[in-house]
Structure formats: C-alpha cells, structure tokens
Design a protein around this motif. Structure first.
Motif, PDB file in Angstrom:
ATOM      1  N   ASP A   5       3.638  17.420   3.512  1.00  0.00           N
ATOM      2  CA  ASP A   5       2.450  17.423   4.364  1.00  0.00           C
ATOM      3  C   ASP A   5       2.849  16.821   5.701  1.00  0.00           C
ATOM      4  O   ASP A   5       3.150  15.629   5.786  1.00  0.00           O
ATOM      5  CB  ASP A   5       1.359  16.598   3.670  1.00  0.00           C
ATOM      6  CG  ASP A   5       0.160  16.377   4.578  1.00  0.00           C
ATOM      7  OD1 ASP A   5      -0.059  17.216   5.482  1.00  0.00           O
ATOM      8  OD2 ASP A   5      -0.549  15.377   4.365  1.00  0.00           O
ATOM      9  N   ARG A   6       2.884  17.687   6.718  1.00  0.00           N
ATOM     10  CA  ARG A   6       3.376  17.222   8.018  1.00  0.00           C
ATOM     11  C   ARG A   6       2.471  16.139   8.588  1.00  0.00           C
ATOM     12  O   ARG A   6       2.926  15.201   9.234  1.00  0.00           O
ATOM     13  CB  ARG A   6       3.483  18.417   8.969  1.00  0.00           C
ATOM     14  CG  ARG A   6       4.132  18.076  10.286  1.00  0.00           C
ATOM     15  CD  ARG A   6       4.664  19.299  11.007  1.00  0.00           C
ATOM     16  NE  ARG A   6       5.948  19.744  10.495  1.00  0.00           N
ATOM     17  CZ  ARG A   6       6.187  20.965  10.036  1.00  0.00           C
ATOM     18  NH1 ARG A   6       5.220  21.863  10.015  1.00  0.00           N
ATOM     19  NH2 ARG A   6       7.384  21.297   9.604  1.00  0.00           N
ATOM     20  N   GLY A   7       1.159  16.262   8.352  1.00  0.00           N
ATOM     21  CA  GLY A   7       0.201  15.302   8.897  1.00  0.00           C
ATOM     22  C   GLY A   7       0.510  13.875   8.474  1.00  0.00           C
ATOM     23  O   GLY A   7       0.638  12.971   9.286  1.00  0.00           O
ATOM     24  N   SER A   8       0.664  13.670   7.175  1.00  0.00           N
ATOM     25  CA  SER A   8       0.894  12.317   6.683  1.00  0.00           C
ATOM     26  C   SER A   8       2.389  12.027   6.515  1.00  0.00           C
ATOM     27  O   SER A   8       2.763  10.922   6.153  1.00  0.00           O
ATOM     28  CB  SER A   8       0.183  12.109   5.350  1.00  0.00           C
ATOM     29  OG  SER A   8       0.609  13.081   4.414  1.00  0.00           O
ATOM     30  N   ALA A   9       3.212  13.052   6.777  1.00  0.00           N
ATOM     31  CA  ALA A   9       4.671  12.931   6.630  1.00  0.00           C
ATOM     32  C   ALA A   9       5.040  12.417   5.244  1.00  0.00           C
ATOM     33  O   ALA A   9       5.881  11.546   5.089  1.00  0.00           O
ATOM     34  CB  ALA A   9       5.259  12.033   7.710  1.00  0.00           C
ATOM     35  N   CYS A  10       4.352  12.975   4.241  1.00  0.00           N
ATOM     36  CA  CYS A  10       4.645  12.596   2.860  1.00  0.00           C
ATOM     37  C   CYS A  10       4.871  13.840   2.015  1.00  0.00           C
ATOM     38  O   CYS A  10       4.389  14.929   2.332  1.00  0.00           O
ATOM     39  CB  CYS A  10       3.478  11.814   2.260  1.00  0.00           C
ATOM     40  SG  CYS A  10       3.360  10.135   2.872  1.00  0.00           S
ATOM     41  N   PHE A  11       5.615  13.648   0.909  1.00  0.00           N
ATOM     42  CA  PHE A  11       5.777  14.714  -0.079  1.00  0.00           C
ATOM     43  C   PHE A  11       4.815  14.434  -1.229  1.00  0.00           C
ATOM     44  O   PHE A  11       4.770  13.301  -1.738  1.00  0.00           O
ATOM     45  CB  PHE A  11       7.210  14.733  -0.633  1.00  0.00           C
ATOM     46  CG  PHE A  11       8.248  15.072   0.395  1.00  0.00           C
ATOM     47  CD1 PHE A  11       8.613  16.397   0.617  1.00  0.00           C
ATOM     48  CD2 PHE A  11       8.885  14.079   1.129  1.00  0.00           C
ATOM     49  CE1 PHE A  11       9.604  16.715   1.544  1.00  0.00           C
ATOM     50  CE2 PHE A  11       9.861  14.387   2.062  1.00  0.00           C
ATOM     51  CZ  PHE A  11      10.224  15.707   2.273  1.00  0.00           C
ATOM     52  N   TYR A  12       4.065  15.447  -1.654  1.00  0.00           N
ATOM     53  CA  TYR A  12       3.095  15.268  -2.744  1.00  0.00           C
ATOM     54  C   TYR A  12       3.524  16.059  -3.970  1.00  0.00           C
ATOM     55  O   TYR A  12       3.861  17.248  -3.864  1.00  0.00           O
ATOM     56  CB  TYR A  12       1.709  15.732  -2.296  1.00  0.00           C
ATOM     57  CG  TYR A  12       1.133  14.868  -1.203  1.00  0.00           C
ATOM     58  CD1 TYR A  12       0.367  13.747  -1.518  1.00  0.00           C
ATOM     59  CD2 TYR A  12       1.384  15.153   0.130  1.00  0.00           C
ATOM     60  CE1 TYR A  12      -0.143  12.935  -0.524  1.00  0.00           C
ATOM     61  CE2 TYR A  12       0.875  14.341   1.138  1.00  0.00           C
ATOM     62  CZ  TYR A  12       0.112  13.235   0.797  1.00  0.00           C
ATOM     63  OH  TYR A  12      -0.386  12.432   1.777  1.00  0.00           O
ATOM     64  N   CYS A  13       3.506  15.408  -5.120  1.00  0.00           N
ATOM     65  CA  CYS A  13       3.803  16.114  -6.368  1.00  0.00           C
ATOM     66  C   CYS A  13       2.494  16.567  -6.985  1.00  0.00           C
ATOM     67  O   CYS A  13       1.527  15.803  -7.042  1.00  0.00           O
ATOM     68  CB  CYS A  13       4.550  15.201  -7.340  1.00  0.00           C
ATOM     69  SG  CYS A  13       4.744  15.961  -8.954  1.00  0.00           S
ATOM     70  N   PRO A  14       2.413  17.823  -7.457  1.00  0.00           N
ATOM     71  CA  PRO A  14       1.152  18.338  -7.985  1.00  0.00           C
ATOM     72  C   PRO A  14       0.828  17.857  -9.410  1.00  0.00           C
ATOM     73  O   PRO A  14      -0.271  18.087  -9.881  1.00  0.00           O
ATOM     74  CB  PRO A  14       1.368  19.852  -7.973  1.00  0.00           C
ATOM     75  CG  PRO A  14       2.843  20.013  -8.140  1.00  0.00           C
ATOM     76  CD  PRO A  14       3.463  18.852  -7.422  1.00  0.00           C
ATOM     77  N   CYS A  15       1.778  17.196 -10.069  1.00  0.00           N
ATOM     78  CA  CYS A  15       1.563  16.967 -11.509  1.00  0.00           C
ATOM     79  C   CYS A  15       0.940  15.615 -11.859  1.00  0.00           C
ATOM     80  O   CYS A  15      -0.169  15.557 -12.359  1.00  0.00           O
ATOM     81  CB  CYS A  15       2.864  17.158 -12.262  1.00  0.00           C
ATOM     82  SG  CYS A  15       3.380  18.874 -12.270  1.00  0.00           S
TER      83      CYS A  15
ATOM     84  N   ALA B  31       0.841  -1.199   0.000  1.00  0.00           N
ATOM     85  CA  ALA B  31       0.000   0.000   0.000  1.00  0.00           C
ATOM     86  C   ALA B  31       0.875   1.248   0.000  1.00  0.00           C
ATOM     87  O   ALA B  31       1.898   1.298   0.660  1.00  0.00           O
ATOM     88  CB  ALA B  31      -0.903  -0.004   1.228  1.00  0.00           C
ATOM     89  N   ALA B  32       0.467   2.266  -0.783  1.00  0.00           N
ATOM     90  CA  ALA B  32       1.245   3.502  -0.863  1.00  0.00           C
ATOM     91  C   ALA B  32       0.850   4.424   0.273  1.00  0.00           C
ATOM     92  O   ALA B  32       0.486   5.565   0.058  1.00  0.00           O
ATOM     93  CB  ALA B  32       1.011   4.172  -2.208  1.00  0.00           C
ATOM     94  N   MET B  33       0.891   3.892   1.497  1.00  0.00           N
ATOM     95  CA  MET B  33       0.465   4.691   2.648  1.00  0.00           C
ATOM     96  C   MET B  33       1.550   4.664   3.709  1.00  0.00           C
ATOM     97  O   MET B  33       2.147   3.628   3.961  1.00  0.00           O
ATOM     98  CB  MET B  33      -0.842   4.115   3.197  1.00  0.00           C
ATOM     99  CG  MET B  33      -1.337   4.806   4.449  1.00  0.00           C
ATOM    100  SD  MET B  33      -3.014   4.304   4.859  1.00  0.00           S
ATOM    101  CE  MET B  33      -3.012   4.665   6.615  1.00  0.00           C
ATOM    102  N   PRO B  34       1.814   5.837   4.319  1.00  0.00           N
ATOM    103  CA  PRO B  34       2.854   5.872   5.353  1.00  0.00           C
ATOM    104  C   PRO B  34       2.350   5.212   6.640  1.00  0.00           C
ATOM    105  O   PRO B  34       1.158   5.280   6.938  1.00  0.00           O
ATOM    106  CB  PRO B  34       3.097   7.363   5.569  1.00  0.00           C
ATOM    107  CG  PRO B  34       1.808   8.017   5.189  1.00  0.00           C
ATOM    108  CD  PRO B  34       1.192   7.155   4.118  1.00  0.00           C
TER     109      PRO B  34
END
Lengths: 469, 281
Positions: B228-238, A438-441
């Motif tokens: 995104d600090r909440g999910s501790a992930c980096f999101y790409c807009p494209c 899953a692509a979930m942290p």
C-alpha cells in the motif's frame, strides 16, 4: 414368480446378507444417532456427483479453471452437480464433527470398540484432506494461495520439512504438476482409501455394535461385561429392535434431513463462487473454505512466539490425542451423565470452534488498502480542509488499518472512539512519529505540509462523529 | 496347544466325545426354545434339526470334518441369540446353558478330519505359510518400492545452482519507492501455466544499485502480501501480518522480516536468483 425369487436369492447367496446384516437384532437407538447414516449417504452423493464432475473437469493447470467455469455456467445442470458436491462436502465436515463429538461424549470408543474408533480417526483425517484438496481443484486464486499456505506449513516440519514440501509441490516451484498430484489424491487415492476404510468401519460396527442405552446407564468393567449387556439388551423386547427396518428407518430419516439441507443450499445459495483464475501475480485477498475458518482464527489469535510451531502441532496433536483416547480413557463409565467433565469439554470445544469461526469471518486483524474514503454521518458538513483530509485519509493508506465510526478495517483504533479526545497537535505528532510500540509507520519525511494539516483536521473532527454509523 | 496334543493322542475318541456333547446341547437349545410358538422360534428349531441331520454322526460313523458345519452352527446360534427370550425362566436357563455349551464348538474344530492329523502335516503347513509370506513380500516389494520411489521423486532429484531471472531495467525503478515486478518462473519443463510471479522491488536511497527485492510471501504462512503506497506498508490478507517498507514485521503473527532474494545488476538489468529462497518463500 416365487421360484424366480428363490433362484436369485440362492444363486447370488443373498440369504446370509439379509440374515446377518439386515435382519439382526440390535439395541434400540434414537433417531439422532443417524449421523453415521448421514455420513454414508453424503459419501454416496459425493461419489456420484464427483464422478459426474470428473467427466468434464480438466486436471491440467492451464484449463482446470476454465473447465470449472464451463461446468458451472454452460453445462446442463452442471451448476446443480457442482453445487451439491460442494454443499454435501461442507455438511459432511459438519456431520463428521458431530459424529466425532457424539462418540467422545458417550465414550463410544471404549472396549470392545477401539478398532472401530481407530479406523474412524483415520477416516476423519482422510475426509478433511478430501474437503481440502477438493477446493484446490478449482485452481482459482483461493486454491493457489491455499496450496502455498499448506506447503509453508509442511516446510515447518522439523528435519523432513523441505523434502515434504518438494514432494507435496512435486518440484521446486508451484506449478501444473502440483495440480496433477492434487487431482490424483482427490479423485483416486483418497476415495479408494475412504471407501475401503468405511467398509471396514461398517464391518466393525456390525460385529461390535455401537454404544447402547444399557452401557450408558451402568459401569461397564470389561469387554466381556459389555458383550453380556449388549446381548441381553438386543434380545429383550423393550431394549432391542431389528436393524431392518426399524433402526435403518430412523437413521435414514436423519440422513434424509441432512441431504435435504444440502439440496436446499444448492438450490438457494448455489455453487460456490469462483475467484479469479489462479496466478502468482495479481494482488488478492484469498480465504480458506468456511469449514477451516476456525483454524485461521486460531492462528491469528496466538501470540507470534508460538504461532509458527502451532500450525504444525495442531494437526499432529489432534491426531495423536484421538488415536490414544481409547487407551487413556479406560474407566468403566460411559454416556454423558456419568462423565460430566467430558460433556463440559466438548461443549467448550464447540463454543471455541464457533467463536473462532466468527472471528475469522470478521477478520478484525486484517489490514488492506481501500481507495474509498471513509463515509461521513448524514447532515455533517465538513470544512474544505477536513474534506481534503478525508480523501487524503484514503490516499495515505490510513484507512488500510483505521476505521471511522465502525466502518472500515479494524486493525488500528477507531478515530470516532478515541478516549480521551486528542488535540490537533497530539494527532500531528502521532502521525509524524508514532511511539515505537505502535504498529504504525511514521509519516515524517514523506508527507507534505498540506496533506498533514488536512489529515489532522479530518482526524480531529472525526472524533465528534457517532461511534457507529 | 493342549487341544493339539489331545487330538494327536486320540483324534477319533475326541471327535466322538465332541459329537456327543454337541448332540446334547442341540437338544437343549430345541427344548429351551420349544415353549414359545412364535414363527421365528419355529424357524430356529427347524434349522437346528437340519444341522443335526446334516452334521451329527450316525451310529458308528465319525463326524464329517467340514468347515461348513462350523459356519452352519454359527448361523444357528446367531439366530437363537437374536430371538426374544422365552417367557419361562426354566426355559431361559436351559437355553442359555445349551448355547454356552455350543459356543466352544465354534472355536475348536471338533469335526477335524483324520487326514489333517497325519504326521508331517504340521511341518508342511508351516513351510507353506512361510513360502506364501515370502512370495507375497517379494511381489509387493517389486511393485511397491518403485511406485513409492516415483511418488517421492521430487525430493530426490533437486534443483542445483543459482537460477538468475531478469526483474527489469534497473533505471526504470523509481527511487525511494516500492514497485511490483513480474518475473518469469521458467521451470524448464513441460508445464505451461503459472509461468510468472510477482515480486516487490524497493529502490532505497539514491544509489544506482541500492535495491531490495522482496518475495511476495508473508513470512508467517506464505499468503501473498500487497503493498500500500499510501501507508508504505505490506499487508497480508490472511492472519493480520503487516510489514513496514523495510520489511520489518509491524503487526500480526509474522516475526521474521519479508524475505529478500539474492540480486545483482548486470548490463543495466536487475536480476534475482530464484533459488536463493526456499521454494515456499
């Protein structure tokens, strides 16, 4: 009066122009073959509005954005000029595809019109490049990030990628010199090229004509055979007409329709919205112009293993295929009826382009932080824990990916649509340590006990929400 | 080739013969057209008469050698071809035949003037052509090569060596978190915009020098990722790229982890080497 007219006609040698360009017999053509004329008219509009914009636009990176703002908001009728420049550019791309697809459908590239086709292919890419450099000149966030994406694509070219990138960027870092180069391309180099090639394209059309009804209805074996058919058709009373005014009127009508659409869009939708000024600091959600959406949709759909090569390959393959087309497809049949496979292919391509465009418009693949907690259905009362969980759902970034009842980003599964429904324990375990695929942290180790139980409570109750709000 | 040698043998006879065929053919066109009294037909006939009077030799005089004649003939033929065809089948045939016989005159200059055929003429022409080509190539080379070199100059003069930039006080970055920092680009030239860019600093673990500095560019196509600090992930807009806090790609097209700058801590300052990543990353 008459003698003055004769003097002008003689001294400016207008007679041959009239005789050879306007007063010539050509095979009859339908009004919807006026796409070429529409492109010509739009090109004229682009040159005129572009020239007007260049009087105010500042190509220096520290004032480019402000000058576009000034044109749109302060300059008298600036909004109209800029809006028309934008909308007729967009319609030009649309008409360009129409033009290309119509010629592919009818086999307009077959002998003796290969030269016309090849020049047309060059024009196709030059105009696409024009529409691309055009929106970069705004130098807003969308432009800056658009340049960067292109530079990245260039850097993927084998062997010369790095040199190409340095040239396209005009230095080791993105900066004002990049904008100067884009301006030179958009305002000097590409327009000269397009005007020159268009002139030659038209010359070849006058010399070699465009595909006619007679050619479509019977096999045409050779260029000589085509010439014979063409001559017979244009000189016949039924099959032929005079270019001026008959043909010119019909194609002019279509051109007028297209331009009317551009003007209407300018009046009712207006000049394109500006994003914040270009920068490399702020967080932003940029997107390309709508006529390139299909390409982005395609990239997002491809399996990651081929995507990096694909972005470089698509333009190269498209160019090669178009250039080679008249040399590969040399059969005698022309027109739609005798080449049903081609019609099928073109329809498939159009459907694919539209579907990809829509896919990018929806962008279901994009995750993005959103501080607003998901909405709840009217009449539903959440327990205190679930309400705290709803707020935590946003604070913890769950809504960056997960929608609830069809609202929000759609990267992850919709919590109102989980099948089969999950127990509190299952949800808790999933949140703490999702399966590897899953692509979930994983939230284990960085989520408080309270937050966890609240979020689990909200996710659990969200399963009872309607599928769509 | 054969035409050339023909003319070399007896240009005058060739010109005379050509003029005879031409005269015949012109009469044919006129006869073929004469059956329709349409105004445009009359115009075509009139123009052919003018052509006859202007261009065809009178008794005992060779044909005038001029390109105008060819152009005029071309003109007349285009006129004739653009006309609706005559109603009578016999006239149609005659016209077609006459036009067919006229067409070769457009290709071979039957009016070639005698002075063009003097011995040595061909050598001179060849020499002039060569010189002209050489002149053109030299001139365009003198202008085009420097222009081209200037155009691609950014690829020639490249930046060398590390470019250290201060990211911030090392102890100002919170442990275990990702923070956005803005660094000066400092191109060292005349440019005065886009002088700053953002990077992401991840201070992992508890060590004082345990830093990772990410480029903000998605490894797919360089769109700017957002943390995104909440999910501790980096999101790409494209195109749907998502990266974990440690830079691992989680979703979307990217296959490569987020790019990391070369870093060092000097005098309590965290610094990165701008040149340690290619220009687009």
């Amino acid at each position: 009066m008459n003698s003055a007219r004769d003097w002008i006609v003689d001294r400016f040698a207008l007679r041959p122009i009239y005789d050879r360009l306007l007063d010539r017999r050509v095979p009859r053509s339908p009004w919807y073959a006026g796409d070429g004329a529409a492109l010509m008219l739009l090109l004229g509009v682009q040159i005129l509005t572009g020239a007007a914009l260049s009087l105010t636009y500042s190509p220096a990176a520290d004032s480019a954005y402000a000058s576009v703002e000034h044109i749109t908001e302060a300059q008298v009728l600036g909004w109209f000029v800029r809006g028309l420049h934008y909308w007729s550019a967009g319609l030009m791309v649309v008409m360009l595809f129409y033009h290309l697809f119509r010629q592919i459908l009818l086999a307009g590239y077959k002998a003796p019109r290969e030269g016309t086709w090849l020049i047309g292919v060059l024009l196709f890419f030059a105009v696409l490049l024009m529409s691309y450099t055009g929106y970069l000149l705004r130098w807003d966030e969308r432009a800056v990030h658009g340049v960067r994406v292109t530079l990245h694509m260039l850097s993927r070219v084998p062997m010369v990628g790095e040199s190409l990138t340095l040239i396209a960027q005009r230095g080791p870092e993105l900066g004002p010199q990049t904008l100067s180069q884009l301006y030179g391309l958009h305002v000097v180099i590409l327009p000269l090229l397009i005007v020159g090639l268009t002139g030659y394209h038209l010359y070849l059309i006058v010399q070699r004509g465009t595909i006619t009804r007679a050619e479509r209805h019977q096999p045409v074996e050779t260029a000589e055979h085509q010439r014979e058919l063409y001559r017979t058709e244009k000189t016949s009373v039924r099959g032929g007409e005079h270019f001026f005014p008959e043909t010119a009127f019909k194609s002019g009508l279509m051109a007028t329709l297209v331009l009317t659409a551009a003007i209407a869009l300018t009046m009712f939708v207006g000049a394109p919205r500006l994003f914040p000024e270009g920068n490399l600091v702020e967080s932003s959600l940029p997107a390309e112009e709508w006529w390139f959406w299909w390409f982005s949709g395609l990239i997002a759909l491809l399996p990651p293993s081929i995507a990096p090569w694909f972005v470089v390959l698509v333009p190269i393959v498209a160019f090669t295929v178009l250039i080679l087309l008249p040399f590969v497809d040399r059969g005698p049949s022309r027109g739609v009826k005798h080449r049903p496979g081609w019609a099928f292919g073109v329809i498939l391509l159009i459907v694919a382009l539209l579907a990809l465009t829509d896919y990018r418009r929806r962008s279901p693949f994009t995750g993005w932080p959103d501080p607003a907690p998901p909405p709840i259905p009217i009449g539903v009362e959440l327990t205190e824990a679930a309400e705290r969980g709803r707020v935590a759902f946003a604070d913890l970034g769950c809504n960056s990916c997960h929608p609830v009842s069809g609202r929000g980003r759609t990267v992850g599964p919709d919590l109102a649509r989980l099948t089969p429904p999950r127990s509190r324990l299952q949800i808790e375990q999933y949140v703490l340590q999702p399966p590897v695929e899953a692509a979930m942290p994983a939230y284990a180790g960085r989520i408080s006990e309270e937050d966890l139980s609240d979020v689990v409570e909200f996710c659990h109750v969200a399963q009872t929400f309607p599928r769509r709000l | 080739m054969t035409d050339d040698s023909d003319r070399a043998v007896d240009p005058e006879a060739k010109a005379k013969r050509g003029a005879g065929v031409l005269a015949n053919a012109v009469e044919g066109v006129i006869a073929g057209l004469a059956h329709d009294a349409d105004a445009s037909v009359q115009t075509a006939v009139r123009r052919f008469r003018e052509f006859q009077a202007d261009m065809l030799p009178a008794e005992g005089r060779p044909a005038p050698g001029t390109a105008d004649g060819i152009a005029l003939l071309d003109d007349c033929l285009q006129d004739v071809e653009a006309l609706p065809r005559p109603a009578e089948p016999a006239a149609q045939l005659r016209l077609k035949d006459a036009v067919d016989r006229l067409r070769p005159f457009l290709k071979v200059n039957a009016f070639a003037a005698p002075e063009e055929m003097e011995p040595g003429h061909r050598t001179r022409r060849l020499l002039l052509k060569g010189l002209l080509g050489l002149l053109g190539a030299t001139l365009s080379g003198v202008v085009a090569i420097p222009t081209l070199v200037a155009a691609i100059s950014p690829a020639i003069r490249r930046r060398t060596g590390p470019q250290w930039r201060r990211v911030g006080r090392a102890d100002a970055f919170p442990h275990g978190d990702v923070t956005k920092a803005v660094i000066p680009v400092g191109r060292g030239d005349w440019s005065r915009s886009l002088e700053e860019k953002a990077v992401y600093v991840w201070r992992r673990g508890t060590g004082d020098e345990d830093f990772v500095v990410y480029s903000r560019n998605c490894t797919d196509l360089s769109c700017p990722v957002t943390y995104d600090r909440g999910s501790a992930c980096f999101y790409c807009p494209c195109h749907g790229g998502i990266f974990a806090q440690d830079g691992r790609p989680l979703a979307g097209p990217p296959r490569v982890p987020l790019y990391r700058y070369a870093i060092r801590v000097r005098g309590g300052n965290l610094e990165l080497d701008l040149a340690s990543l290619p220009s687009v990353t």
